[in-house]
Design a protein around this motif. Structure first.
Motif, PDB file in Angstrom:
ATOM      1  N   VAL A 174      88.804 -12.583  -3.527  1.00  0.00           N
ATOM      2  CA  VAL A 174      89.781 -11.627  -3.972  1.00  0.00           C
ATOM      3  C   VAL A 174      89.341 -10.417  -3.379  1.00  0.00           C
ATOM      4  O   VAL A 174      88.329  -9.828  -3.710  1.00  0.00           O
TER       5      VAL A 174
ATOM      6  N   GLY B  52      89.645  -7.497  -6.740  1.00  0.00           N
ATOM      7  CA  GLY B  52      89.506  -7.786  -7.986  1.00  0.00           C
ATOM      8  C   GLY B  52      88.223  -7.017  -8.621  1.00  0.00           C
ATOM      9  O   GLY B  52      87.732  -6.087  -8.060  1.00  0.00           O
ATOM     10  N   ALA B  53      87.918  -7.790  -9.603  1.00  0.00           N
ATOM     11  CA  ALA B  53      86.591  -7.203 -10.208  1.00  0.00           C
ATOM     12  C   ALA B  53      85.376  -6.954  -9.000  1.00  0.00           C
ATOM     13  O   ALA B  53      84.519  -6.106  -9.535  1.00  0.00           O
TER      14      ALA B  53
ATOM     15  N   ALA C 226      85.303  -6.900  -6.069  1.00  0.00           N
ATOM     16  CA  ALA C 226      85.514  -5.653  -4.992  1.00  0.00           C
ATOM     17  C   ALA C 226      85.063  -4.487  -5.869  1.00  0.00           C
ATOM     18  O   ALA C 226      84.753  -3.373  -5.122  1.00  0.00           O
TER      19      ALA C 226
ATOM     20  N   PRO D 137      81.376 -13.574  -7.912  1.00  0.00           N
ATOM     21  CA  PRO D 137      81.770 -13.813  -9.195  1.00  0.00           C
ATOM     22  C   PRO D 137      81.607 -15.300  -9.652  1.00  0.00           C
ATOM     23  O   PRO D 137      81.109 -16.337  -8.540  1.00  0.00           O
TER      24      PRO D 137
ATOM     25  N   TYR E 232      82.508 -18.721 -10.044  1.00  0.00           N
ATOM     26  CA  TYR E 232      83.715 -19.885  -9.961  1.00  0.00           C
ATOM     27  C   TYR E 232      83.167 -21.101 -10.172  1.00  0.00           C
ATOM     28  O   TYR E 232      82.262 -21.667  -9.754  1.00  0.00           O
TER      29      TYR E 232
ATOM     30  N   ALA F 206      80.939 -21.654 -12.546  1.00  0.00           N
ATOM     31  CA  ALA F 206      79.445 -21.666 -12.693  1.00  0.00           C
ATOM     32  C   ALA F 206      78.587 -21.672 -11.362  1.00  0.00           C
ATOM     33  O   ALA F 206      77.502 -21.936 -11.796  1.00  0.00           O
TER      34      ALA F 206
ATOM     35  N   LEU G 265      78.569 -11.946 -11.563  1.00  0.00           N
ATOM     36  CA  LEU G 265      79.552 -11.375 -12.842  1.00  0.00           C
ATOM     37  C   LEU G 265      80.216 -12.670 -13.184  1.00  0.00           C
ATOM     38  O   LEU G 265      80.625 -13.640 -12.427  1.00  0.00           O
ATOM     39  N   ARG G 266      80.603 -12.674 -14.463  1.00  0.00           N
ATOM     40  CA  ARG G 266      81.325 -13.630 -14.936  1.00  0.00           C
ATOM     41  C   ARG G 266      82.253 -13.337 -16.273  1.00  0.00           C
ATOM     42  O   ARG G 266      82.022 -12.112 -16.819  1.00  0.00           O
ATOM     43  N   THR G 267      83.376 -14.314 -16.457  1.00  0.00           N
ATOM     44  CA  THR G 267      83.986 -13.853 -17.856  1.00  0.00           C
ATOM     45  C   THR G 267      83.360 -14.131 -18.864  1.00  0.00           C
ATOM     46  O   THR G 267      83.400 -13.584 -20.140  1.00  0.00           O
ATOM     47  N   GLY G 268      82.790 -15.362 -18.911  1.00  0.00           N
ATOM     48  CA  GLY G 268      82.016 -15.717 -20.181  1.00  0.00           C
ATOM     49  C   GLY G 268      80.992 -14.772 -20.796  1.00  0.00           C
ATOM     50  O   GLY G 268      80.464 -13.927 -19.824  1.00  0.00           O
TER      51      GLY G 268
ATOM     52  N   GLU H 243      74.566 -18.309 -16.898  1.00  0.00           N
ATOM     53  CA  GLU H 243      75.496 -18.686 -15.928  1.00  0.00           C
ATOM     54  C   GLU H 243      75.179 -17.512 -14.741  1.00  0.00           C
ATOM     55  O   GLU H 243      75.065 -18.163 -13.506  1.00  0.00           O
TER      56      GLU H 243
ATOM     57  N   ILE I  33      83.286  -9.973 -17.952  1.00  0.00           N
ATOM     58  CA  ILE I  33      84.311  -9.335 -16.637  1.00  0.00           C
ATOM     59  C   ILE I  33      85.173 -10.272 -16.288  1.00  0.00           C
ATOM     60  O   ILE I  33      84.709 -11.399 -15.623  1.00  0.00           O
ATOM     61  N   GLU I  34      86.359 -10.120 -16.616  1.00  0.00           N
ATOM     62  CA  GLU I  34      87.644 -10.942 -16.024  1.00  0.00           C
ATOM     63  C   GLU I  34      88.227 -10.044 -14.820  1.00  0.00           C
ATOM     64  O   GLU I  34      88.406 -10.823 -13.666  1.00  0.00           O
TER      65      GLU I  34
HETATM   66  C1  FMN Z   1      88.437 -20.604  -9.807  1.00  0.00           C
HETATM   67  C2  FMN Z   1      87.770 -19.457 -10.787  1.00  0.00           C
HETATM   68  C3  FMN Z   1      86.878 -20.290 -11.757  1.00  0.00           C
HETATM   69  C4  FMN Z   1      86.063 -19.527 -12.591  1.00  0.00           C
HETATM   70  N1  FMN Z   1      84.988 -19.937 -13.149  1.00  0.00           N
HETATM   71  C5  FMN Z   1      84.409 -19.199 -14.111  1.00  0.00           C
HETATM   72  C6  FMN Z   1      83.399 -19.911 -14.833  1.00  0.00           C
HETATM   73  O1  FMN Z   1      82.945 -20.958 -14.543  1.00  0.00           O
HETATM   74  N2  FMN Z   1      82.744 -19.113 -15.669  1.00  0.00           N
HETATM   75  C7  FMN Z   1      83.016 -17.824 -15.912  1.00  0.00           C
HETATM   76  O2  FMN Z   1      82.404 -17.184 -16.882  1.00  0.00           O
HETATM   77  N3  FMN Z   1      83.989 -17.253 -15.499  1.00  0.00           N
HETATM   78  C8  FMN Z   1      84.870 -17.862 -14.353  1.00  0.00           C
HETATM   79  N4  FMN Z   1      85.899 -17.615 -13.791  1.00  0.00           N
HETATM   80  C9  FMN Z   1      86.195 -15.918 -13.990  1.00  0.00           C
HETATM   81  C10 FMN Z   1      85.716 -15.242 -12.816  1.00  0.00           C
HETATM   82  O3  FMN Z   1      84.157 -15.250 -12.788  1.00  0.00           O
HETATM   83  C11 FMN Z   1      86.074 -13.567 -13.288  1.00  0.00           C
HETATM   84  O4  FMN Z   1      87.294 -13.528 -13.627  1.00  0.00           O
HETATM   85  C12 FMN Z   1      85.700 -12.707 -11.991  1.00  0.00           C
HETATM   86  O5  FMN Z   1      85.718 -11.276 -12.712  1.00  0.00           O
HETATM   87  C13 FMN Z   1      86.390 -12.962 -10.919  1.00  0.00           C
HETATM   88  O6  FMN Z   1      86.297 -11.867  -9.922  1.00  0.00           O
HETATM   89  P1  FMN Z   1      87.108 -11.718  -8.764  1.00  0.00           P
HETATM   90  O7  FMN Z   1      88.583 -11.636  -9.196  1.00  0.00           O
HETATM   91  O8  FMN Z   1      86.861 -10.324  -8.018  1.00  0.00           O
HETATM   92  O9  FMN Z   1      87.114 -13.005  -7.939  1.00  0.00           O
HETATM   93  C14 FMN Z   1      86.485 -18.192 -12.754  1.00  0.00           C
HETATM   94  C15 FMN Z   1      87.673 -17.634 -12.013  1.00  0.00           C
HETATM   95  C16 FMN Z   1      88.361 -18.330 -11.096  1.00  0.00           C
HETATM   96  C17 FMN Z   1      89.439 -17.596 -10.175  1.00  0.00           C
END
Ligand code: FMN
Length: 181
Positions: free
Chosen positions: A11, A14-15, A17, A84, A86, A88, A125-128, A133, A161-162
């Motif tokens: 992306v 996104g976050a 970037a 990010p 993806y 885990a 970074l991650r959403t959870g 992770e 962070i999503e």
């Molecule tokens: C295909 C995919 C898989 C993801 N898997 C996880 C995950 O396993 N755990 C988590 O915490 N977030 C997960 N996320 C959320 C991303 O880590 C989060 O939205 C991140 O900010 C995405 O950044 P980006 O938009 O710059 O790629 C996932 C997102 C995508 C698109």
């Protein structure tokens, strides 16, 4: 001094970037900045043929694409990979790139090399909400650095962070991390 900052996400705006942009802004008074996104490059998956174990070069027709990225590594004094989660782990595109770097991997002789003395930083970074992770992603990036003989110099994990809008309230954490670089 030159810093290579890699958006390891496919992306471009996104976050990840946004975090890469903040890091670049923080470092630009001290480093010449080169930003790349893994999605800037198109390459096939490693076939696992291991020809590079004997020759230190890749037989695949798009080997020059990987060499272009490695030339950016070679030109840099520090490398900051921002990834990010993806499922885990690091995004498949960045993992596919790492696999294609096997000609540079120090587990076999001969192997290609980049100049010594580089420092590598890993940002995940991650959403959870929990940090282990992020640490797993950082481990993947640092494993790669280790086999390229890049010093593992610093790491930052950012949870919850999503979207890029979620990055702004975390700017202080990122700026504080940059002060350690
Ligand atoms: C295909 C995919 C898989 C993801 N898997 C996880 C995950 O396993 N755990 C988590 O915490 N977030 C997960 N996320 C959320 C991303 O880590 C989060 O939205 C991140 O900010 C995405 O950044 P980006 O938009 O710059 O790629 C996932 C997102 C995508 C698109």
């Amino acid at each position: 001094m030159r810093a290579l900052i890699i958006n390891c996400s496919p992306v471009r705006n996104g976050a990840t970037a946004r975090i890469a942009e903040i890091i670049g802004d923080e470092l630009k008074s001290r480093y010449e900045i080169k930003n790349i996104c893994i999605d800037d490059y198109s390459f096939a998956f490693c076939k696992g043929c291991r020809a590079c174990h004997k020759t230190a070069s890749c037989v695949m027709s798009d080997a020059s694409v990987i060499r272009d990225i490695m030339n950016e590594f070679d030109a840099a004094d520090i490398i900051v990979s921002v990834a990010p989660s993806y499922w885990a782990d690091i995004p498949g595109q960045y993992k596919a790139f790492i696999d294609r770097c096997t000609p540079w991997c120090n587990t076999h002789e001969p192997h290609a090399t980049i100049k010594p003395g580089k420092k590598g930083y890993a940002v995940a970074l991650r959403t959870g909400p929990n940090m282990p992770e992020c640490e797993r992603l950082i481990g993947s990036i640092e494993h790669f650095y280790g086999h390229l003989e890049i010093e593992r110099a610093g790491r930052l994990g950012l949870t919850s962070i999503e979207y890029k809008e979620n990055v702004e309230p975390r700017k202080d954490e990122i700026i504080s991390f940059c002060s350690t670089i």
